[in-house]
Scaffold this motif. Structure first.
Motif, PDB file in Angstrom:
ATOM      1  N   MET A   1       0.807  -1.112  -0.026  1.00  0.00           N
ATOM      2  CA  MET A   1      -0.149  -0.145   0.022  1.00  0.00           C
ATOM      3  C   MET A   1       0.717   1.327  -0.050  1.00  0.00           C
ATOM      4  SD  MET A   1      -2.909   1.239   2.652  1.00  0.00           S
ATOM      5  CE  MET A   1      -3.737   2.771   2.682  1.00  0.00           C
ATOM      6  N   LEU A   2       2.107   1.176   0.593  1.00  0.00           N
ATOM      7  CA  LEU A   2       2.962   2.390   0.782  1.00  0.00           C
ATOM      8  C   LEU A   2       3.795   2.252  -0.446  1.00  0.00           C
ATOM      9  CD1 LEU A   2       4.206   4.733   2.212  1.00  0.00           C
ATOM     10  CD2 LEU A   2       5.688   3.019   3.458  1.00  0.00           C
ATOM     11  N   LYS A   3       3.749   3.175  -1.361  1.00  0.00           N
ATOM     12  CA  LYS A   3       4.431   3.026  -2.820  1.00  0.00           C
ATOM     13  C   LYS A   3       5.846   3.562  -2.720  1.00  0.00           C
ATOM     14  CE  LYS A   3       1.002   1.208  -4.522  1.00  0.00           C
ATOM     15  NZ  LYS A   3       0.975  -0.452  -4.956  1.00  0.00           N
ATOM     16  N   ALA A   4       5.828   4.758  -1.626  1.00  0.00           N
ATOM     17  CA  ALA A   4       7.286   5.360  -1.534  1.00  0.00           C
ATOM     18  C   ALA A   4       7.339   6.054  -0.372  1.00  0.00           C
ATOM     19  CB  ALA A   4       7.522   6.306  -2.769  1.00  0.00           C
ATOM     20  N   LEU A   5       8.573   6.475   0.109  1.00  0.00           N
ATOM     21  CA  LEU A   5       8.624   7.101   1.435  1.00  0.00           C
ATOM     22  C   LEU A   5       9.731   8.226   1.167  1.00  0.00           C
ATOM     23  CD1 LEU A   5       7.715   7.462   4.321  1.00  0.00           C
ATOM     24  CD2 LEU A   5       9.727   5.936   5.080  1.00  0.00           C
ATOM     25  N   SER A   6       9.290   9.408   1.473  1.00  0.00           N
ATOM     26  CA  SER A   6      10.456  10.444   1.003  1.00  0.00           C
ATOM     27  C   SER A   6      10.688  11.339   2.591  1.00  0.00           C
ATOM     28  CB  SER A   6       9.616  11.688   0.116  1.00  0.00           C
ATOM     29  OG  SER A   6       9.620  11.163  -1.265  1.00  0.00           O
ATOM     30  N   LEU A   7      12.008  11.676   2.688  1.00  0.00           N
ATOM     31  CA  LEU A   7      12.356  12.416   3.871  1.00  0.00           C
ATOM     32  C   LEU A   7      12.830  13.597   3.253  1.00  0.00           C
ATOM     33  CD1 LEU A   7      14.431   9.754   5.617  1.00  0.00           C
ATOM     34  CD2 LEU A   7      11.971  10.162   5.791  1.00  0.00           C
ATOM     35  N   TYR A   8      12.281  14.656   3.815  1.00  0.00           N
ATOM     36  CA  TYR A   8      12.452  16.151   3.260  1.00  0.00           C
ATOM     37  C   TYR A   8      13.008  17.212   4.331  1.00  0.00           C
ATOM     38  CZ  TYR A   8       7.719  17.361   4.156  1.00  0.00           C
ATOM     39  OH  TYR A   8       6.533  17.701   4.904  1.00  0.00           O
ATOM     40  N   TYR A   9      13.824  18.239   3.822  1.00  0.00           N
ATOM     41  CA  TYR A   9      13.675  19.309   4.700  1.00  0.00           C
ATOM     42  C   TYR A   9      13.475  20.667   3.827  1.00  0.00           C
ATOM     43  CZ  TYR A   9      18.174  20.919   2.468  1.00  0.00           C
ATOM     44  OH  TYR A   9      19.154  21.333   1.710  1.00  0.00           O
ATOM     45  N   GLU A  10      13.027  21.668   4.397  1.00  0.00           N
ATOM     46  CA  GLU A  10      12.754  22.916   3.784  1.00  0.00           C
ATOM     47  C   GLU A  10      13.263  23.936   4.822  1.00  0.00           C
ATOM     48  OE1 GLU A  10       8.572  21.451   2.199  1.00  0.00           O
ATOM     49  OE2 GLU A  10       8.517  22.925   3.478  1.00  0.00           O
ATOM     50  N   LEU A  11      13.658  25.249   3.734  1.00  0.00           N
ATOM     51  CA  LEU A  11      14.130  26.585   4.474  1.00  0.00           C
ATOM     52  C   LEU A  11      12.991  27.434   3.707  1.00  0.00           C
ATOM     53  CD1 LEU A  11      17.855  26.269   3.984  1.00  0.00           C
ATOM     54  CD2 LEU A  11      16.668  25.752   6.052  1.00  0.00           C
ATOM     55  N   SER A  12      12.197  28.073   4.875  1.00  0.00           N
ATOM     56  CA  SER A  12      11.156  28.966   4.502  1.00  0.00           C
ATOM     57  C   SER A  12      11.146  30.202   5.039  1.00  0.00           C
ATOM     58  CB  SER A  12       9.822  28.209   4.766  1.00  0.00           C
ATOM     59  OG  SER A  12       9.745  28.018   6.047  1.00  0.00           O
ATOM     60  N   MET A  13      10.648  31.388   4.411  1.00  0.00           N
ATOM     61  CA  MET A  13      10.383  32.584   4.828  1.00  0.00           C
ATOM     62  C   MET A  13       9.185  33.115   4.482  1.00  0.00           C
ATOM     63  SD  MET A  13      12.728  36.079   3.863  1.00  0.00           S
ATOM     64  CE  MET A  13      14.412  35.287   4.396  1.00  0.00           C
ATOM     65  N   ASN A  14       8.470  33.724   5.565  1.00  0.00           N
ATOM     66  CA  ASN A  14       7.100  34.508   5.499  1.00  0.00           C
ATOM     67  C   ASN A  14       7.246  36.038   4.728  1.00  0.00           C
ATOM     68  OD1 ASN A  14       7.084  36.153   7.483  1.00  0.00           O
ATOM     69  ND2 ASN A  14       6.408  34.259   8.928  1.00  0.00           N
ATOM     70  N   ASP A  15       6.094  36.252   4.407  1.00  0.00           N
ATOM     71  CA  ASP A  15       5.972  37.681   3.825  1.00  0.00           C
ATOM     72  C   ASP A  15       6.372  38.777   4.875  1.00  0.00           C
ATOM     73  OD1 ASP A  15       3.856  36.992   5.586  1.00  0.00           O
ATOM     74  OD2 ASP A  15       2.313  37.840   4.066  1.00  0.00           O
ATOM     75  N   LEU A  16       5.925  38.608   5.943  1.00  0.00           N
ATOM     76  CA  LEU A  16       6.440  39.603   6.941  1.00  0.00           C
ATOM     77  C   LEU A  16       7.980  39.710   7.156  1.00  0.00           C
ATOM     78  CD1 LEU A  16       5.425  41.663   8.826  1.00  0.00           C
ATOM     79  CD2 LEU A  16       4.931  40.106  10.689  1.00  0.00           C
ATOM     80  N   MET A  17       8.550  38.547   7.444  1.00  0.00           N
ATOM     81  CA  MET A  17       9.813  38.443   7.721  1.00  0.00           C
ATOM     82  C   MET A  17      10.761  38.771   6.284  1.00  0.00           C
ATOM     83  SD  MET A  17      10.581  37.161  10.573  1.00  0.00           S
ATOM     84  CE  MET A  17       9.164  38.374  11.086  1.00  0.00           C
ATOM     85  N   LEU A  18      10.189  38.384   5.466  1.00  0.00           N
ATOM     86  CA  LEU A  18      10.965  39.056   3.842  1.00  0.00           C
ATOM     87  C   LEU A  18      10.790  40.533   3.913  1.00  0.00           C
ATOM     88  CD1 LEU A  18      12.142  38.700   1.237  1.00  0.00           C
ATOM     89  CD2 LEU A  18       9.874  38.431   0.310  1.00  0.00           C
ATOM     90  N   ILE A  19       9.877  41.254   4.308  1.00  0.00           N
ATOM     91  CA  ILE A  19       9.738  42.719   4.327  1.00  0.00           C
ATOM     92  C   ILE A  19      10.680  43.320   5.180  1.00  0.00           C
ATOM     93  CG2 ILE A  19       8.416  44.566   4.723  1.00  0.00           C
ATOM     94  CD1 ILE A  19       6.373  43.270   3.040  1.00  0.00           C
ATOM     95  N   SER A  20      10.956  42.649   6.463  1.00  0.00           N
ATOM     96  CA  SER A  20      11.483  42.950   7.637  1.00  0.00           C
ATOM     97  C   SER A  20      12.977  42.972   7.249  1.00  0.00           C
ATOM     98  CB  SER A  20      11.228  42.164   8.933  1.00  0.00           C
ATOM     99  OG  SER A  20       9.920  42.372   9.146  1.00  0.00           O
ATOM    100  N   ARG A  21      13.459  41.744   6.540  1.00  0.00           N
ATOM    101  CA  ARG A  21      14.676  41.619   6.211  1.00  0.00           C
ATOM    102  C   ARG A  21      15.313  42.620   5.150  1.00  0.00           C
ATOM    103  NH1 ARG A  21      19.287  41.300   4.775  1.00  0.00           N
ATOM    104  NH2 ARG A  21      20.609  39.651   4.799  1.00  0.00           N
ATOM    105  N   ILE A  22      14.229  43.022   3.994  1.00  0.00           N
ATOM    106  CA  ILE A  22      14.617  44.057   3.012  1.00  0.00           C
ATOM    107  C   ILE A  22      14.738  45.599   3.760  1.00  0.00           C
ATOM    108  CG2 ILE A  22      13.583  45.458   1.348  1.00  0.00           C
ATOM    109  CD1 ILE A  22      12.296  42.739   0.411  1.00  0.00           C
ATOM    110  N   ASN A  23      13.945  45.665   4.922  1.00  0.00           N
ATOM    111  CA  ASN A  23      14.050  46.941   5.511  1.00  0.00           C
ATOM    112  C   ASN A  23      15.046  47.159   6.434  1.00  0.00           C
ATOM    113  OD1 ASN A  23      11.817  48.007   4.111  1.00  0.00           O
ATOM    114  ND2 ASN A  23      10.288  47.400   5.310  1.00  0.00           N
ATOM    115  N   ASN A  24      15.394  46.066   7.077  1.00  0.00           N
ATOM    116  CA  ASN A  24      16.537  46.032   8.129  1.00  0.00           C
ATOM    117  C   ASN A  24      17.513  45.030   7.773  1.00  0.00           C
ATOM    118  OD1 ASN A  24      17.945  45.894  10.769  1.00  0.00           O
ATOM    119  ND2 ASN A  24      16.267  45.663  11.880  1.00  0.00           N
ATOM    120  N   ARG A  25      18.639  45.467   7.077  1.00  0.00           N
ATOM    121  CA  ARG A  25      19.720  44.468   6.621  1.00  0.00           C
ATOM    122  C   ARG A  25      20.632  44.009   7.935  1.00  0.00           C
ATOM    123  NH1 ARG A  25      20.698  44.549   1.111  1.00  0.00           N
ATOM    124  NH2 ARG A  25      18.421  45.318   0.273  1.00  0.00           N
ATOM    125  N   THR A  26      20.384  44.486   8.986  1.00  0.00           N
ATOM    126  CA  THR A  26      21.091  43.816  10.402  1.00  0.00           C
ATOM    127  C   THR A  26      20.599  42.551  10.677  1.00  0.00           C
ATOM    128  OG1 THR A  26      19.552  45.164  11.787  1.00  0.00           O
ATOM    129  CG2 THR A  26      21.673  46.361  11.109  1.00  0.00           C
TER     130      THR A  26
END
Length: 222
Positions: free
Chosen positions: A177-202
Motif C-alpha cells: 500500500m505504501l509505494k514510496a517514502l520521502s524524507l525532506y527538509y525545507e528552508l522557508s520565509m514568510n511575507d512579514l519576515m521578507l519585508i523586515s529583512r529588506i527594510n532592516n539589513r542587520t
C-alpha cells in the motif's frame, strides 16, 4: 529540555532507525519494486484523481509545532503537488493552544537516481499560506489600533511563505500500500519576515528563515 528539542530529536531518531530498516527490507523484495522512473500515475484516471495520493507529517516551518495532512501530485512526472495540512501550536509557545490550517503548492523539477529504488530530489520549491486560530490574531486591522494603520497593515492571522528544500525518496514494493517514502527538509520565509529583512539589513538570515523537516508517504505510484 524544551518540547521543540525533544520532538526534533525523537523525529530524527525515528528516521535514523526506520529508514535503514526500510532500505534493507526493500532491497530483498525481488523484482516487484517500483522504479524511480515510475513517477506517473498511469492507472489513476477520471474521478480517481480526487483521491489523495499521499500523506505528510511535518515538524515546524511556520505551520505550528507539528502538522499533518493529505495531498495530490500531478502533472508531467508528478512534478506538482498540492497539500492541505492541519497543525497545532502548544501553549508552551504561545498564550494558549492554537490550531493552524495550511494550503501548499509544491514544485519538484527533477529527480536524480542514486539506485533504481532510491532517488534524490536536489531541489524543491513552493509557496504556502496558513491561518492560525485564536482571538489575538486577526485578518483585518482591529479598531483598537486607530492611527497606526501603516504599522498594523499586515494580518497577524494569515501568513504566506516561500520555501526551498531537498528530498530523498525510497521506492517500495509495488504490491505494498505504501509505494514510496520521502524524507525532506525545507528552508522557508514568510511575507512579514521578507519585508523586515529588506527594510532592516542587520537582521541575519537565521532570524527570518524557518527550518523544517518532514516525511511524505506515497500511497499511489502506478
Amino acid at each position: 529540555m524544551s518540547i521543540r528539542k525533544l520532538i526534533y530529536r525523537l523525529f530524527l531518531s525515528l528516521l535514523a532507525v526506520c529508514f535503514p530498516i526500510l532500505v534493507s527490507a526493500n532491497s530483498g523484495s525481488g523484482d516487484n519494486r517500483l522504479s524511480s522512473n515510475s513517477r506517473n500515475h498511469t492507472n489513476y484516471q477520471g474521478w480517481e484523481r480526487m483521491i489523495p495520493t499521499h500523506i505528510k507529517l511535518q515538524y515546524a516551518g511556520g505551520m505550528g509545532l507539528l502538522s499533518a495532512g493529505i495531498g495530490w501530485d500531478y502533472g508531467r512526472k508528478n512534478r506538482w503537488e498540492t497539500d492541505i495540512m492541519v497543525g497545532f501550536l502548544p501553549k508552551a509557545y504561545s498564550d494558549r493552544f492554537h490550531m493552524t490550517f495550511t494550503l501548499r503548492q509544491n514544485y519538484i523539477p527533477w529527480s536524480v537516481n542514486i539506485t533504481p529504488q532510491l532517488a534524490l530530489e536536489p531541489f524543491a520549491c513552493g509557496v504556502y499560506g496558513n491561518i492560525i486560530t485564536g482571538e489575538r490574531f486577526w485578518l483585518k486591522e482591529p479598531e483598537r489600533y486607530p492611527g497606526a494603520k501603516s504599522y498594523y497593515k499586515f494580518s497577524s492571522r494569515l501568513r504566506f511563505h516561500l520555501y526551498i528544500g531537498q528530498r530523498l525518496t525510497l521506492f517500495m514494493n509495488e504490491e505494498s500500500m505504501l509505494k514510496a517514502l520521502s524524507l525532506y527538509y525545507e528552508l522557508s520565509m514568510n511575507d512579514l519576515m521578507l519585508i523586515s529583512r529588506i527594510n532592516n539589513r542587520t537582521l541575519k538570515l537565521s532570524d527570518v528563515v524557518h527550518f523544517s523537516i518532514g516525511v511524505k508517504a506515497q500511497l499511489f505510484g502506478d
